[in-house]
Write a protein that holds these residues in place. Structure first.
Motif, PDB file in Angstrom:
ATOM      1  N   ARG A   1       0.797  -1.330   0.073  1.00  0.00           N
ATOM      2  CA  ARG A   1       0.178  -0.024   0.191  1.00  0.00           C
ATOM      3  C   ARG A   1       0.759   1.346  -0.001  1.00  0.00           C
ATOM      4  O   ARG A   1       0.699   2.078  -0.811  1.00  0.00           O
ATOM      5  CB  ARG A   1      -0.859  -0.011   1.301  1.00  0.00           C
ATOM      6  N   TYR A   2       1.784   1.282   0.802  1.00  0.00           N
ATOM      7  CA  TYR A   2       2.713   2.429   0.955  1.00  0.00           C
ATOM      8  C   TYR A   2       3.389   2.926  -0.297  1.00  0.00           C
ATOM      9  O   TYR A   2       3.338   3.992  -1.011  1.00  0.00           O
ATOM     10  CB  TYR A   2       3.806   2.322   2.075  1.00  0.00           C
ATOM     11  N   LEU A   3       4.071   1.476  -1.155  1.00  0.00           N
ATOM     12  CA  LEU A   3       4.830   1.677  -2.348  1.00  0.00           C
ATOM     13  C   LEU A   3       3.866   2.400  -3.271  1.00  0.00           C
ATOM     14  O   LEU A   3       4.313   2.905  -4.316  1.00  0.00           O
ATOM     15  CB  LEU A   3       5.538   0.412  -2.635  1.00  0.00           C
ATOM     16  N   HIS A   4       2.557   1.868  -3.281  1.00  0.00           N
ATOM     17  CA  HIS A   4       1.611   2.234  -4.417  1.00  0.00           C
ATOM     18  C   HIS A   4       1.329   3.581  -4.128  1.00  0.00           C
ATOM     19  O   HIS A   4       1.346   4.248  -5.128  1.00  0.00           O
ATOM     20  CB  HIS A   4       0.250   1.231  -4.410  1.00  0.00           C
ATOM     21  N   GLU A   5       1.130   4.044  -3.048  1.00  0.00           N
ATOM     22  CA  GLU A   5       1.037   5.547  -2.849  1.00  0.00           C
ATOM     23  C   GLU A   5       1.918   6.444  -3.261  1.00  0.00           C
ATOM     24  O   GLU A   5       1.719   7.517  -3.708  1.00  0.00           O
ATOM     25  CB  GLU A   5       0.602   5.719  -1.212  1.00  0.00           C
ATOM     26  N   VAL A   6       3.251   6.138  -3.051  1.00  0.00           N
ATOM     27  CA  VAL A   6       4.257   6.820  -3.216  1.00  0.00           C
ATOM     28  C   VAL A   6       4.940   6.487  -4.876  1.00  0.00           C
ATOM     29  O   VAL A   6       5.856   7.087  -5.341  1.00  0.00           O
ATOM     30  CB  VAL A   6       5.693   6.719  -2.450  1.00  0.00           C
ATOM     31  N   GLN A   7       3.930   5.806  -5.530  1.00  0.00           N
ATOM     32  CA  GLN A   7       4.353   5.527  -7.160  1.00  0.00           C
ATOM     33  C   GLN A   7       5.627   4.836  -7.280  1.00  0.00           C
ATOM     34  O   GLN A   7       6.502   5.191  -8.024  1.00  0.00           O
ATOM     35  CB  GLN A   7       3.947   6.822  -7.838  1.00  0.00           C
ATOM     36  N   ALA A   8       5.821   3.854  -6.447  1.00  0.00           N
ATOM     37  CA  ALA A   8       7.381   3.243  -6.779  1.00  0.00           C
ATOM     38  C   ALA A   8       7.179   2.224  -7.880  1.00  0.00           C
ATOM     39  O   ALA A   8       5.988   1.992  -8.399  1.00  0.00           O
ATOM     40  CB  ALA A   8       7.276   2.223  -5.469  1.00  0.00           C
ATOM     41  N   PRO A   9       8.017   1.805  -8.354  1.00  0.00           N
ATOM     42  CA  PRO A   9       8.249   1.046  -9.657  1.00  0.00           C
ATOM     43  C   PRO A   9       7.444  -0.219  -9.404  1.00  0.00           C
ATOM     44  O   PRO A   9       7.223  -0.853  -8.330  1.00  0.00           O
ATOM     45  CB  PRO A   9       9.829   0.587  -9.748  1.00  0.00           C
ATOM     46  N   ASP A  10       6.772  -0.614 -10.657  1.00  0.00           N
ATOM     47  CA  ASP A  10       5.878  -1.785 -10.315  1.00  0.00           C
ATOM     48  C   ASP A  10       6.410  -2.981 -10.144  1.00  0.00           C
ATOM     49  O   ASP A  10       5.659  -3.460  -9.279  1.00  0.00           O
ATOM     50  CB  ASP A  10       5.193  -1.980 -12.132  1.00  0.00           C
ATOM     51  N   LEU A  11       7.610  -3.412 -10.195  1.00  0.00           N
ATOM     52  CA  LEU A  11       8.212  -4.636  -9.821  1.00  0.00           C
ATOM     53  C   LEU A  11       8.236  -4.559  -8.380  1.00  0.00           C
ATOM     54  O   LEU A  11       8.140  -5.620  -7.931  1.00  0.00           O
ATOM     55  CB  LEU A  11       9.293  -4.987 -10.424  1.00  0.00           C
TER      56      LEU A  11
END
Length: 945
Positions: free
Chosen positions: A362-372
């Motif tokens: 959830r956190y990585l999605h919110e900060v728009q981290a790389p898809d992989l």
């Protein structure tokens, strides 16, 4: 002396401190090291050693839980000392300490320490000092404090008060401190540094690892085990002891085999023990260590988000874990040793892991981290995260497949399908999942592609999925299911889109073996007028046309053209369609485009190696083996066939799968042409030399090769039966082209051996007619050679002359060698001696280049004046007992003469890989490992050939 493993240097220094104390020269020694390095064990050993020498010992263990208790550590030390004194001496000691000093030791509720004023603290310090000086005259005194960093402030003041005043007293002070932990009072500990000697404790040396291993396991460890232990445990005594205890429980000896397995070890109790040690310092450290062990986060921010705390707090915790030796000091959140990480991660429950990965995703999605990176955590949680998670996994899977990792791509797509989503998205994911699984799990690929078919309406989409699904079923010899998929799709699509319907009919014709010729209402080249333009559909059409025309033996030029269109985008453009890739390269082989076929086969192998695609690797090696066979590079063909067999035997496919059967066929064929009949027989052993083979495309090809082997073994009737059955199947399936499998010419040779010349001639002429209709030089020459074999002497010359003429400039060297050998032999018999010598000399050159032992042996049986001795055969008899073939002996002799592999390849007209293949067999047969051992093994002097 205390029984203690290792640490001889540290124990010697402690002994020196005790010696100095006995000589009334007090010394303060501070042992410093990471968690688990053995500080506590050393101090306990020091206490035991001091008691053996008559010291009064005051041992205290500082604790984070007691750091707020004033004089808590001091009280532990004096309680330990005074407990050994008789009652009257203890009472006298309390009087010397005064009310404040005795109050520190007794900590009576009537005189609470926390109520002390500063003047009271000073009185307590002076009283405790007087008590210390009173205790020392009868016996020397040794104060020991473990985990100094957690010592309460008043006790630190007392230690400083003591060490700065004692000068001539039989006193030893031994302290330990864990690196990385923030001390309760850094300034007071820094003051102790003025008086203390610091000793940094490092990891175990190799000798100490060996000593502990032998003590715990009772066996002297192998050198490889010691090295593996050092690397795996980081030489940490605590981790080493946990590992050895696990091995002891499992009765595992410390040998070379255990060394290879150490990296995968994770002692059951290690994680709990490490976490317990961390918990002594701070529950916050435990939380951070667990998150890092499970998530392997790329930075402090993600760790803080999952921990529910601020980044500064996490940074402080990380700094402490680095200082404690648990995390590497390289700027990354990584444990120093995988065993520690695995142990801590294994101590985390599945529920906790699930929550950690969900929070991270959830956190990585919110900060728009790389898809992989986001997908890495989504795939490891079972929590339903929503459509964004499915979309992320879909994008990540595409990246993985493009990067050549279909296994990871399939795993991501499987996880995506567990989310709630719209039907069209589920359809697309099922299609992509099935395509990815084609490379490594055909059974699951069929399941998911079948599920996807239920969602399809658009003709072009049905074409792609139906062709792929039918291919997967075809590769598994599930022909009835493949037929049902294609016929159902034809009925659904043809009324709406005749072009797509025509392509599906063509796919049905070349995919499913049938005794009835499936109708193709339109000429294959006219089904889709745009196929020559390439593109996805054009390449698919090209592969289908190449397969169709190559089987039927019609329209040679169209077969070649369509194969080139199928491969127009390179192997990468079609590698996700294994059957079409196979059809395209086979189209080039059947049209004698051997150089092009070899180039594309090399490309398949390269792509498979780069991306770890096992089934594609098998396909590439098998195709390259076929090309090498066609070109007469027999050693290279055998080498590629062996490379194909090795990974294929380890793959998930069963023994009847096309990829497995094809590799066996290629290996048997190459070994036969090399003259290794025994090896060919061993390779076909799982199938058997007799009995019915399954009625599939792949087993029909194997049936043809088995017939060749039975012929060489003298079972001519069995050979004939195999060839005729092979022909019956191919004719029933609409594949009469002799370029597919020249079963007629080999059946003709069997008939001839059985004395049935007329039947033999009829088969040979039938093959010649079909070969001429097809137009490939190699197919025509092979048929002409068979016709010549059924005639006698001068009558054979026209056929052989035509065969030699047809092959002029051809790269099919073995076939040229056979034709020239037969032509020269016939000419010699009818008296055309000069022409015969010329033909036989050319045959010898080609046979040497191919390494064909059977042909070279046949040449060697001719009169000496007909053909000079072949360089590929030894001048003298082979050494007895070597087991080498004549060609292998020649290669070995050239090595003895000092030639390099490249020079040998040039002289014998073979590739360097072929020479290396021969040397591998030579070394194995002679029982040697290197070139320098060959002279003695062959008993040949260097320079003698």
């Amino acid at each position: 002396m205390v029984d203690f493993v290792g640490r001889r240097k540290e124990l010697d220094r402690i002994t020196g401190v005790l010696d100095a104390a006995e000589a009334r020269t007090p010394i303060v020694l501070l042992l410093e090291g990471t968690t688990g390095i053995g500080k506590t064990t050393l101090l306990n050993a020091a206490a035991e050693l001091a008691r053996e020498r008559g010291f009064q010992v005051g041992l205290a263990n500082a604790s984070r839980m007691e750091k707020e208790l004033p004089f808590g550590v001091t009280r532990q030390m004096f309680e330990d000392v005074l407990s050994d004194l008789p009652g009257d001496e203890a009472e006298s000691a309390f009087r010397v300490a005064g009310s404040r000093g005795s109050g520190v030791i007794n900590a009576t509720p009537a005189d609470p320490l926390e109520a002390f004023e500063e003047v009271d603290v000073h009185q307590a310090l002076r009283g405790l000092y007087r008590l210390t000086t009173t205790l020392t005259p009868p016996k020397p005194l040794c104060f020991i404090v473990d985990d100094l960093q957690w010592t309460d402030v008043p006790s630190l003041r007392w230690l400083n008060y003591l060490v700065c005043r004692v000068t001539r007293m039989p006193l030893a002070v031994l302290l330990s401190q864990t690196t990385g932990i923030y001390p309760e009072s850094p300034l007071l500990i820094a003051e102790l540094d003025f008086y203390a000697e610091r000793v940094k404790i490092g990891g175990f040396a190799d000798g100490e690892i060996a000593e502990m291993t032998e003590k715990l396991l009772g066996v002297r460890p192998a050198p490889e085990f010691i090295s593996a232990c050092a690397e795996t445990t980081g030489r940490n005594p605590f981790i080493l002891s946990q590992l050895l205890a696990t091995m002891r429980d499992g009765a595992t000896p410390p040998d070379e085999a255990a060394a290879r397995d150490l990296a995968r070890q994770s002692p059951d109790d290690l994680g709990g023990s490490v976490l317990a040690r961390l918990n002594r310092q701070s529950p916050h450290l435990v939380r951070i260590a667990r998150i890092i062990a499970v998530l392997e986060p790329p930075g402090v921010e993600l760790t803080a988000a999952v921990a529910g705390t601020g980044a500064p707090e996490v940074a402080d915790a990380v700094r402490q874990l680095v200082g404690m030796g648990l995390l590497a000091n390289n700027g990354k959140l990584a444990f120093t040793h995988s065993m520690i990480q695995n142990a801590i991660a294994n101590a985390v429950t599945h529920t906790e892991r699930d929550e950690m990965h969900a929070s991270a995703a959830r956190y990585l999605h919110e900060v728009q981290a790389p898809d992989l990176l986001v997908a890495k955590h989504i795939r490891r949680t079972t929590a339903k995260l929503g459509t964004w998670a499915a979309a992320n996994l879909s994008r990540a899977a595409k990246l993985a497949v493009v990067d050549g990792d279909p296994v990871t791509g399939a795993d991501l797509l499987s996880r995506a399908l567990k989310e709630d989503m719209a039907p069209n998205l589920r359809r697309d994911l099922l299609i992509r999942l099935g395509r990815a699984e084609t490379y490594f799990d055909p059974h699951q690929a069929a399941v998911h592609l079948t599920a996807a078919m239920e969602y399809l309406v658009e003709p072009q989409a049905i074409l792609g999925v139906a062709c792929r699904l039918s291919q997967v079923l075809y590769l598994d010899a599930r022909y009835d299911e493949a037929r049902e998929v294609l016929t159902t799709s034809i009925d659904k699509v043809e009324p709406v889109d005749p072009v797509v319907g025509g392509l599906l009919r063509l796919a049905l014709r070349v995919t499913v073996p049938t005794p009835h010729r499936e109708p193709v209402h339109t000429h294959p080249a006219e089904i889709d007028p745009t196929w020559r333009e390439g593109g996805v559909r054009g390449r698919l059409a090209g592969a289908l046309i190449a397969d169709y025309t190559g089987n039927a033996g019609e329209e040679f030029d169209l077969c070649r053209e369509s194969a080139l269109v199928a491969l127009s985008g390179g192997v990468v453009a079609i590698m996700n369609d294994p059957q079409r890739l196979l059809a395209a390269v086979n189209g080039l082989i059947r049209t004698d485009e051997f150089d092009l076929a070899l180039r594309h086969s090399d490309e398949i192998v390269l792509e498979a190696r780069q991306h770890g695609l096992e089934m594609l690797s098998v396909l590439g090696y098998t195709l390259r083996s076929r090309v090498h066979l066609s070109m007469g590079a027999l050693a290279a063909a055998a080498e590629d066939a062996r490379l194909a067999v090795a990974p294929d035997q380890q793959s998930c496919v069963h023994s009847g799968h096309l990829s497995h059967v094809q590799t066996v066929e290629a290996l048997v064929h190459s070994l036969l042409l090399l003259g290794d009949v025994e090896g060919a027989q061993a390779a076909i052993e799982p199938v058997g030399l007799r009995g019915t083979l399954p009625r599939s495309w792949q087993h029909t090809a194997l049936l043809h090769v088995r017939g060749l082997l039975r012929f060489e073994l003298g079972d001519v009737e069995g050979a004939l039966a195999d060839q005729l059955e092979c022909g019956e199947r191919l004719l029933a399936w609409g594949a009469p082209n002799p370029a597919h499998r020249p079963w007629r010419s080999h059946a003709a040779l069997a008939q001839l051996r059985l004395g049935r010349r007329q039947e033999a001639l009829q088969l040979a002429l039938e093959e010649l007619e079909l070969a001429r209709r097809w137009g490939a030089p190699s197919s025509t020459a092979r048929a002409l050679l068979a016709v010549a074999a059924t005639t006698r002497d001068a009558a054979a010359l026209p056929w052989l002359n035509e065969a030699a003429s047809v092959l002029t400039g051809s790269s099919a060297r073995l076939l040229r060698a056979r034709v020239l050998s037969e032509l020269g032999t016939v000419k010699w018999r009818i008296g055309q001696r000069e022409a015969a010598r010329e033909n036989l000399a050319q045959a010898k050159v080609f046979a040497e280049a191919c390494g064909s032992v059977p042909l070279l042996s046949a040449l060697a049986e001719l009169p000496a004046e007909a053909v000079c001795r072949s360089k590929a055969l030894p001048a003298a008899p082979l050494p007895v007992g070597t087991g080498l073939t004549p060609h292998e002996f020649r290669v070995a002799s050239m090595v003895v003469e000092g030639h390099s592999n490249v020079e040998i390849a040039e002289k014998l007209y073979v590739t360097r890989r072929a020479v290396e293949f021969h040397l591998t067999n030579i070394y194995r047969k002679l029982g040697v490992r290197r070139r320098t051992q060959l002279p003695s093994a062959l008993k040949v002097r260097p320079g003698v050939g």
